[in-house]
Design an enzyme around this catalytic site. Structure first.
Site, mmCIF file in Angstrom:
data_model
loop_
_atom_site.group_PDB
_atom_site.id
_atom_site.type_symbol
_atom_site.label_atom_id
_atom_site.label_comp_id
_atom_site.label_asym_id
_atom_site.label_seq_id
_atom_site.Cartn_x
_atom_site.Cartn_y
_atom_site.Cartn_z
ATOM 1 N N HIS A 415 0.734 -1.090 -0.219
ATOM 2 C CA HIS A 415 0.295 0.066 -0.189
ATOM 3 C C HIS A 415 0.889 0.714 -0.340
ATOM 4 O O HIS A 415 0.944 2.203 -1.068
ATOM 5 C CB HIS A 415 -0.485 -0.012 1.363
ATOM 6 C CG HIS A 415 -1.357 1.139 1.583
ATOM 7 N ND1 HIS A 415 -3.427 1.496 1.299
ATOM 8 C CD2 HIS A 415 -1.949 2.638 1.963
ATOM 9 C CE1 HIS A 415 -3.841 2.517 1.332
ATOM 10 N NE2 HIS A 415 -2.828 3.269 1.789
ATOM 11 N N GLU A 416 2.006 1.205 0.769
ATOM 12 C CA GLU A 416 2.591 2.746 1.308
ATOM 13 C C GLU A 416 3.130 2.723 0.123
ATOM 14 O O GLU A 416 3.102 4.061 -0.689
ATOM 15 C CB GLU A 416 3.211 2.947 2.251
ATOM 16 C CG GLU A 416 2.324 2.706 3.360
ATOM 17 C CD GLU A 416 1.626 3.667 4.149
ATOM 18 O OE1 GLU A 416 1.877 4.867 3.509
ATOM 19 O OE2 GLU A 416 0.413 3.139 3.799
ATOM 20 N N HIS A 419 1.717 4.464 -3.007
ATOM 21 C CA HIS A 419 1.302 5.891 -2.687
ATOM 22 C C HIS A 419 3.506 6.440 -3.214
ATOM 23 O O HIS A 419 3.196 7.215 -3.284
ATOM 24 C CB HIS A 419 1.574 6.305 -1.287
ATOM 25 C CG HIS A 419 0.149 6.817 -0.559
ATOM 26 N ND1 HIS A 419 -0.666 6.613 -1.086
ATOM 27 C CD2 HIS A 419 -0.315 5.854 1.321
ATOM 28 C CE1 HIS A 419 -2.296 6.287 -0.356
ATOM 29 N NE2 HIS A 419 -1.079 6.083 0.377
ATOM 30 N N HIS A 422 3.604 6.213 -6.520
ATOM 31 C CA HIS A 422 2.677 7.771 -7.817
ATOM 32 C C HIS A 422 3.492 8.870 -7.484
ATOM 33 O O HIS A 422 3.056 9.238 -7.988
ATOM 34 C CB HIS A 422 1.239 7.212 -6.640
ATOM 35 C CG HIS A 422 0.231 8.378 -6.810
ATOM 36 N ND1 HIS A 422 -1.269 8.775 -6.529
ATOM 37 C CD2 HIS A 422 0.157 9.208 -8.118
ATOM 38 C CE1 HIS A 422 -2.081 9.430 -7.290
ATOM 39 N NE2 HIS A 422 -1.098 10.331 -8.267
#
Length: 624
Positions: A415-416, A419, A422
């Site tokens: 998940h991190e 980020h 991105h």
């Protein structure tokens, strides 16, 4: 989840070095093992010493004050306007780097008072910059659209760096105050943040916390972290004891916590009225140019999908072999997975899961995860939770994690890093002034990574129990990130609307409102003790007004893009990557529309509910 600070990462110039075969930072030693007493990331890439940081802070404060030299001059020419905006941007870029360094350093050990004080200095610096530039928008608006558009046509810097900034200023002209009014609102920011700080202080230090003894003999102190670590206890009586004691401790402060949230809502209403918005919701979504209908459609379609959520709770009761279902039964895993994931495993599996995103993505995540950008394991004094701080634009993102060597840790890792990549892609494609992607897009990449990971793990599962475990992960992700966050969004909207109508609001009123929502969302077969409805006071995101709905919209978009990448061609993959590369170059709704997703319509939410139904179908088929 992404840090709420400015979303920045590597500059295009810095990323140019990523094409090299083995960049220097990829040769850094591996992260410390669990139990290490030192942080694993390397903050010297931001500032080599605290003294260097402080020198930069002092200079930035002077530079912020010097921006006053441009006041009253923006209309002189296109070149002068470009120079003034560039000067503001350069100071903002430096201030962001200053805040990033000390924010990360403060989180390494929250017990170090000196770093907490330095972070307060950095926050004051942000405020000073806001006050020093508060005159800009009113002055631009006074110039008028024709003059600004003419200037933009004449100057390449205005077009390529500040086109979106100027477009936004003109769009929000009717909600922009005089220079004096803007300066006043900017200076009021610290005071308006007071209710959130009060609530946080109550939760983190002032509220007496109960200690309970579990059936294992283990004694547990139920602060917020203790609750989150023990609410899924295998023994049902232990779960009930944890819920009863924890929510009773919150209930004793219902009035005080209610007073803090009432003050927060009144602050939101004050801001909305000061800027001539019809409601707090309208003011909150205006920044990203999100139609109010997106928020209301989400709530409407979530309610339409509640029968599937109620079906999930019945499946959960059945899989846990319970005679009935209570609110304290929603956290235990449906199936246990006796598998350990080391940090090396997490990296390998995340790289494999994200292969469908193509070679550019694969290269960035491979290089980033090999570097010292991450502090992975918990230790005494370290801030709890997990976040990606996008870092300074000219450096790279940083990740604070507190990983357990289990699937939750693996999922958090993926998940991190979603980020982080991105941010890397955004900064690679956009100049600094358009690289800061809007909050509405911020959770898509991270949640899409989770979806890709669970899909891969499900395909690799060899036993019925493994398959049920990963199906359970998918269902729980949708329950927690779509349905639960939409319930929070509905609570927040109703609480604000009650206050805007002039009705009395208080901690007791919030609790009653929240209890009604809990009952509606969980259905008639889930028993909910009214004492548990104080849960609203436990949610810190309510102090970031109208923020939580974006978790629900993000998982909706993430599931859409994950499906399109997994089932489509390179064209679908590239359409998704255009979203990640767009940064803040356009309004988020328009960025998504160009990639084939219309979040203003009910269809994306219906598709997510359908995906939830299909996952339920698969689990029920395996159960027989």
């Amino acid at each position: 989840m992404t840090d709420l600070s400015r979303r920045e990462a590597l500059a295009t110039s810095a990323l140019a070095g990523l094409a090299a075969a083995t960049p220097a930072w990829a040769q850094q030693p591996a992260a410390p093992a669990p139990g290490s007493t030192t942080a694993a990331w390397d903050l010297t890439e931001l500032y080599p010493t605290d003294a260097a940081w402080d020198a930069a802070r002092v200079k930035a404060l002077a530079d912020a004050k010097a921006l006053a030299q441009w006041k009253g001059r923006l209309g002189e020419s296109a070149d002068v306007l470009a120079q003034a905006l560039s000067a503001q941007s350069d100071v903002g870029r430096t201030v962001s780097r200053i805040y990033t360094y000390i924010s990360l350093k403060a989180d390494e050990d929250v017990r170090v008072a000196a770093n907490q004080e330095r972070r307060a200095q950095a926050t004051d610096l942000w405020m000073a910059l806001g006050e020093a530039t508060a005159w800009t928008s009113p002055e631009l608006i006074a110039l008028g659209r024709p003059k600004i558009e003419a200037f933009t046509a004449q100057n390449a810097t205005l077009r390529t760096r500040f086109g979106m900034v100027l477009k936004n200023v003109l769009r929000q002209a009717e909600h922009t105050l005089s220079p004096e009014g803007e300066a006043l609102l900017a200076s009021a920011g610290a005071a308006l943040s007071g209710p959130g700080e009060t609530a946080e202080q109550l939760r983190s230090s002032d509220m007496p916390r109960p200690t309970v003894q579990l059936s294992t003999g283990k004694s547990v102190r139920l602060d917020d972290q203790g609750y989150s670590l023990n609410r899924d206890a295998p023994n049902r009586a232990d779960r009930k004891q944890v819920f009863d004691a924890f929510w009773k401790s919150y209930g004793a402060f219902e009035s005080s916590l209610g007073s803090a949230y009432v003050a927060k809502i009144k602050g939101d209403i004050f801001n909305a009225r000061a800027r001539k918005y019809p409601s707090s919701l309208a003011a909150a979504v205006s920044g990203g140019n999100i139609p109010e209908g997106v928020y209301r459609t989400l709530v409407q379609e979530t309610n339409a999908g509640l029968p599937q959520l109620h079906r999930y709770f019945e499946l959960r009761r059945r899989m846990l072999k319970l005679p009935d279902m209570a609110y304290y039964d929603i956290y235990p895993p449906l199936v246990s997975l006796d598998r350990r994931f080391t940090l090396s495993d997490m990296r390998t599996l995340t790289l494999e899961a994200t292969k469908p995103l193509g070679p550019e993505y694969a290269k960035l995540i491979a290089q980033g995860t090999a570097a010292r950008w991450m502090d992975p394991f918990p230790r005494t004094g370290k801030r709890s939770g997990a976040y990606m701080n996008p870092g300074a634009y000219d450096v790279h993102p940083y990740l604070l994690l507190n990983l357990g060597e289990n699937y939750e840790g693996l999922s958090t890792y993926a998940h991190e890093w979603g980020h982080a990549i991105h941010s890397l892609l955004s900064n690679r494609a956009q100049p600094y002034d358009m690289a800061d992607y809007p909050i509405f897009l911020a959770e898509i990449a991270s949640t899409a990574n989770e979806a890709l990971l669970v899909d891969m793990m499900l395909k690799r599962a060899k036993t019925r129990e493994e398959k049920l475990f990963y199906l359970g992960q998918r269902m729980e992700s949708i329950r927690g990130t779509f349905f639960r966050q939409a319930m929070f969004a509905e609570f927040e909207l109703e609480a604000h609307e009650l206050a805007e109508k002039g009705e009395g609001v208080s901690g007791a009123r919030f609790t009653a409102l929240y209890l009604d929502l809990l009952k509606r969302y969980h259905g008639p077969k889930v028993a909910i003790d009214p004492a548990y409805a104080i849960e609203w006071a436990y949610i810190p995101h309510f102090y970031s007004n109208f923020y939580v709905y974006q978790y629900a919209t993000s998982i909706t978009a993430a599931e859409y893009f994950a499906r399109s990448v997994l089932t489509g061609s390179a064209a679908e993959r590239d359409r998704y990557l255009t979203v990640l590369k767009a940064g803040g170059s356009d309004y988020p709704i328009d960025i998504l529309k160009r990639a084939g997703l219309d979040m203003t319509s009910p269809e994306p939410y219906r598709q997510l509910v359908q995906s939830f139904k299909e996952t339920l179908d698969q689990a029920e088929a395996l159960l027989g």
